[in-house]
Design an enzyme around this catalytic site. Structure first.
Site, PDB file in Angstrom:
ATOM      1  N   ASP A 250       0.823  -1.206   0.000  1.00 38.14           N
ATOM      2  CA  ASP A 250       0.000   0.000   0.000  1.00 38.14           C
ATOM      3  C   ASP A 250       0.850   1.246   0.000  1.00 38.14           C
ATOM      4  O   ASP A 250       1.975   1.215   0.449  1.00 38.14           O
ATOM      5  CB  ASP A 250      -0.752   0.061   1.342  1.00 38.14           C
ATOM      6  CG  ASP A 250      -2.115  -0.538   1.253  1.00 38.14           C
ATOM      7  OD1 ASP A 250      -2.421  -1.135   0.237  1.00 38.14           O
ATOM      8  OD2 ASP A 250      -2.859  -0.393   2.239  1.00 38.14           O
TER       9      ASP A 250
ATOM     10  N   LYS B  90      -3.719   3.110  -3.416  1.00 33.72           N
ATOM     11  CA  LYS B  90      -4.576   4.045  -4.140  1.00 33.72           C
ATOM     12  C   LYS B  90      -4.197   5.454  -3.702  1.00 33.72           C
ATOM     13  O   LYS B  90      -4.125   5.737  -2.515  1.00 33.72           O
ATOM     14  CB  LYS B  90      -6.045   3.772  -3.833  1.00 33.72           C
ATOM     15  CG  LYS B  90      -6.455   2.384  -4.273  1.00 33.72           C
ATOM     16  CD  LYS B  90      -7.852   2.053  -3.795  1.00 33.72           C
ATOM     17  CE  LYS B  90      -8.113   0.563  -3.919  1.00 33.72           C
ATOM     18  NZ  LYS B  90      -7.328  -0.270  -3.007  1.00 33.72           N
TER      19      LYS B  90
ATOM     20  N   MET C 104      -9.586   8.944   7.558  1.00 35.72           N
ATOM     21  CA  MET C 104      -9.830   9.548   6.232  1.00 35.72           C
ATOM     22  C   MET C 104     -10.620  10.853   6.331  1.00 35.72           C
ATOM     23  O   MET C 104     -10.873  11.358   7.417  1.00 35.72           O
ATOM     24  CB  MET C 104     -10.529   8.544   5.305  1.00 35.72           C
ATOM     25  CG  MET C 104      -9.728   7.274   5.136  1.00 35.72           C
ATOM     26  SD  MET C 104     -10.585   5.947   4.290  1.00 35.72           S
ATOM     27  CE  MET C 104     -11.489   5.160   5.601  1.00 35.72           C
TER      28      MET C 104
HETATM   29  C1  LIG Z   1      -7.639   3.484   4.040  1.00 32.01           C
HETATM   30  S1  LIG Z   1      -7.436   3.874   5.717  1.00 32.01           S
HETATM   31  C2  LIG Z   1      -6.414   2.575   6.247  1.00 32.01           C
HETATM   32  C3  LIG Z   1      -6.441   2.382   7.705  1.00 32.01           C
HETATM   33  C4  LIG Z   1      -5.530   1.266   8.139  1.00 32.01           C
HETATM   34  N1  LIG Z   1      -5.985  -0.018   7.684  1.00 32.01           N
HETATM   35  C5  LIG Z   1      -5.354   1.250   9.646  1.00 32.01           C
HETATM   36  O1  LIG Z   1      -5.757   0.282  10.308  1.00 32.01           O
HETATM   37  O2  LIG Z   1      -4.791   2.212  10.160  1.00 32.01           O
HETATM   38  C6  LIG Z   1      -6.362   5.240   5.605  1.00 32.01           C
HETATM   39  C7  LIG Z   1      -6.543   6.224   6.733  1.00 32.01           C
HETATM   40  O3  LIG Z   1      -5.900   5.760   7.918  1.00 32.01           O
HETATM   41  C8  LIG Z   1      -5.409   6.847   8.639  1.00 32.01           C
HETATM   42  N2  LIG Z   1      -3.960   6.729   8.744  1.00 32.01           N
HETATM   43  C9  LIG Z   1      -3.203   5.740   8.277  1.00 32.01           C
HETATM   44  N3  LIG Z   1      -1.922   5.939   8.598  1.00 32.01           N
HETATM   45  C10 LIG Z   1      -1.868   7.084   9.297  1.00 32.01           C
HETATM   46  C11 LIG Z   1      -0.846   7.824   9.921  1.00 32.01           C
HETATM   47  N4  LIG Z   1       0.417   7.413   9.898  1.00 32.01           N
HETATM   48  N5  LIG Z   1      -1.152   8.968  10.553  1.00 32.01           N
HETATM   49  C12 LIG Z   1      -2.422   9.389  10.602  1.00 32.01           C
HETATM   50  N6  LIG Z   1      -3.437   8.735  10.047  1.00 32.01           N
HETATM   51  C13 LIG Z   1      -3.167   7.602   9.400  1.00 32.01           C
HETATM   52  C14 LIG Z   1      -5.773   8.110   7.871  1.00 32.01           C
HETATM   53  O4  LIG Z   1      -7.002   8.587   8.364  1.00 32.01           O
HETATM   54  C15 LIG Z   1      -5.894   7.563   6.480  1.00 32.01           C
HETATM   55  O5  LIG Z   1      -6.691   8.398   5.664  1.00 32.01           O
END
Ligand SMILES: C[S@@+](CC[C@H](N)C(=O)[O-])C[C@H]1O[C@@H](n2cnc3c(N)ncnc32)[C@H](O)[C@@H]1O
Length: 508
Positions: free
Chosen positions: A271, A293, A404
């Protein structure tokens, strides 16, 4: 596959950004090769002992020798020239070690070695060295060399101690066995990928257990059996998908199991959110494909991705689907499993630290706190297809973690306020949480949208709504993280007006 080239480049760039390797580890075959040691003291004694183990043909130049070196010389284990080093020719030697306690002599040896283009190690003098001696974990024929680029031999020795405790004492027996069977396995399992799978099964299965327990003939029999039955199962049965949570960004937040599976995979589908640096743990010959994506950019659809995953596993590959955070939390892991299950393929799921857990921990915000918050809701800041946010009624004592939706903070805060959240409710946005770029923005719900614009908050960011966000200053511990406060009184006042109107409407 179209994305592969540019994303490999991104991966390489990420690796380049880390500090360059200062020494390339090599394993030298010194059997019967001439090596010069200058010096006859205790330090030289240790080097000579090691070189003797490696089978080198050693010459020691030193006016005097320690008692032990004297005995070895008398036994003919090396050639002793009882004199000081002068303008000696270095040409006959493959390697040179300067181990005197006189820096000028050591420098002269290093200069002579440099002129003859011979690698030279000068004991305790990193600047004069063209090679350094690693700390060694010896499980012959397996040898592990540990170096700290000469910066901290003590640290290298400590790492050696850690590795020593992890490796079975009879690891060498397994390597010997593999050496004995190598040719036969090569003849019988001709496909290189197949062969690698075979050996991986050997070194992680019952054969290895026998070898480590000292049951060498049982190990041989088990290997014979494995080889004779190999190939009787169909290829698809050997393929497997590993859905691995990579954690939210910090490279060390992946689980041990996740790293193990990443290291065995033939193909890694990763990813955008999984740290590119993690890919260094993949096998060197593994195919790395970015399937992340990117908003508003052409990228692979979930359906295409499911098809790719299925076809790779069907072709017998072990595929690590490396996903940011946890595969089952806004990770579409369920959809990928559905496709695999429908095709009757094998899979494993390894949980990961989700963004809510990672960001909260690294920002010093407890998600629950006795007497303050008794529940936590992981939800999305995305809107429905008609543009309305997916948000429930305000629940006192609940922390919201919203994934998100950074671009929709205006709609989101209005929806929360319409659902009974106060415009004064404290919120924190954690941007790029757990990485060196982490930033925490503290504000109130009524100022959230203004904060996003004014402070240019970018994805990935996690929004936390609730009383415990106030603890960020008190409990924040992660040094690279910045904390910024934001307030826009006029935006909050407009939110208060809308909140009051909503409350009046709600009143009977
Ligand atoms: C498609 S989701 C995936 C979530 C992922 N599966 C998880 O368990 O964290 C993507 C969202 O996760 C959050 N996210 C992922 N990594 C992050 C990070 N390092 N800092 C802040 N938000 C994060 C954000 O809100 C981002 O838009």
């Amino acid at each position: 596959m179209l994305l592969l080239g540019s994303l490999r480049a991104r991966y390489r760039a990420a690796l380049k950004a880390s500090s360059p390797m200062q020494h390339l580890p090599l394993f030298a075959d010194l059997q019967h090769r001439a090596v010069l040691v200058v010096g006859g003291g205790v330090v030289a004694e240790r080097r000579v002992a090691l070189l003797l183990e490696a089978g080198a043909a050693i010459t020691v130049i030193a006016p005097e020798l320690t008692e032990r070196l004297g005995e070895l010389a008398a036994d003919g284990r090396f050639t002793h020239q009882a004199r000081a080093f002068a303008a000696d020719s270095i040409e006959p030697y493959w390697l040179v070690i300067a181990a005197t306690d006189d820096r000028a002599v050591n420098a002269a040896v290093a200069a002579a070695a440099g002129a003859a283009k011979r690698f030279c190690n000068v004991v305790d003098d990193k600047e004069l060295c063209t090679f350094i001696m690693p700390a060694i974990v010896d499980r012959a024929p397996v040898t592990i060399a540990i170096g700290s680029s000469g910066l901290s031999p003590v640290l290298a020795r400590w790492i050696k101690g850690v590795i020593e405790t992890l490796l079975p004492a009879r690891l060498g027996a397994l390597a010997e066995l593999a050496g004995r069977w190598r040719q036969r396995v090569r003849e019988q399992v001709t496909d290189p990928t197949e062969r690698r799978h075979f050996w991986e099964r050997v070194v992680t299965g019952v054969v290895a257990e026998h070898a480590f327990a000292g049951r060498d003939s049982d190990a041989d029999q088990a290997l014979e059996l494995a080889l004779s039955s190999w190939g009787s199962d169909d290829i698809a049965r050997r393929g497997e998908a590993y859905l691995v949570g990579a954690g939210p960004g910090g490279i060390d937040l992946i689980t041990i199991r996740g790293r193990q599976l990443l290291a065995t995979a033939d193909v890694v589908l990763y990813d955008r959110l999984a740290s590119a640096e993690l890919l260094q743990y993949a096998r060197r010959d593994a195919e790395l494909i970015c399937v992340g994506k990117t908003p508003r950019r052409p990228s692979i659809s979930q359906k295409q991705l499911n098809r790719l995953l299925v076809s790779l596993v069907q072709s017998g590959k072990r595929v690590c689907r490396l996903k940011g955070g946890d595969p089952f939390i806004f990770g579409r892991g369920g959809e990928e499993l559905e496709a695999l299950a429908e095709a009757g393929l094998k899979f494993q799921v390894v949980p990961g630290v989700s963004a809510a857990e990672g960001c909260a921990a690294y920002a010093g915000i407890p998600l629950t706190l006795r007497g303050v918050s008794q529940a936590v809701l992981l939800t999305t800041g995305h809107t429905r297809d008609d543009g309305t946010p997916i948000i429930g009624k305000h629940q006192p004592g609940q922390t919201l973690a919203l994934y998100m939706g950074v671009a929709q903070y205006a709609e989101l805060s209005s929806a929360l306020i319409a659902n009974g959240y106060s415009p004064e409710a404290p919120v924190a946005v954690v941007e790029s949480g757990t990485t060196d770029r982490q930033r925490v923005v503290r504000t109130v719900l009524g100022s959230l949208a203004a904060a996003q614009v004014a402070l240019e908050i970018q994805p990935p960011a996690l929004l936390i709504v609730g009383e415990t966000t106030r603890y960020a200053e008190r409990f924040g511990w992660f040094a690279p993280s910045k904390i910024e406060h934001f307030s826009d009184e006029s935006a909050t006042e407009r939110a208060r007006v809308s909140y009051r109107q909503n409350s009046n409407k709600a009143a009977p």
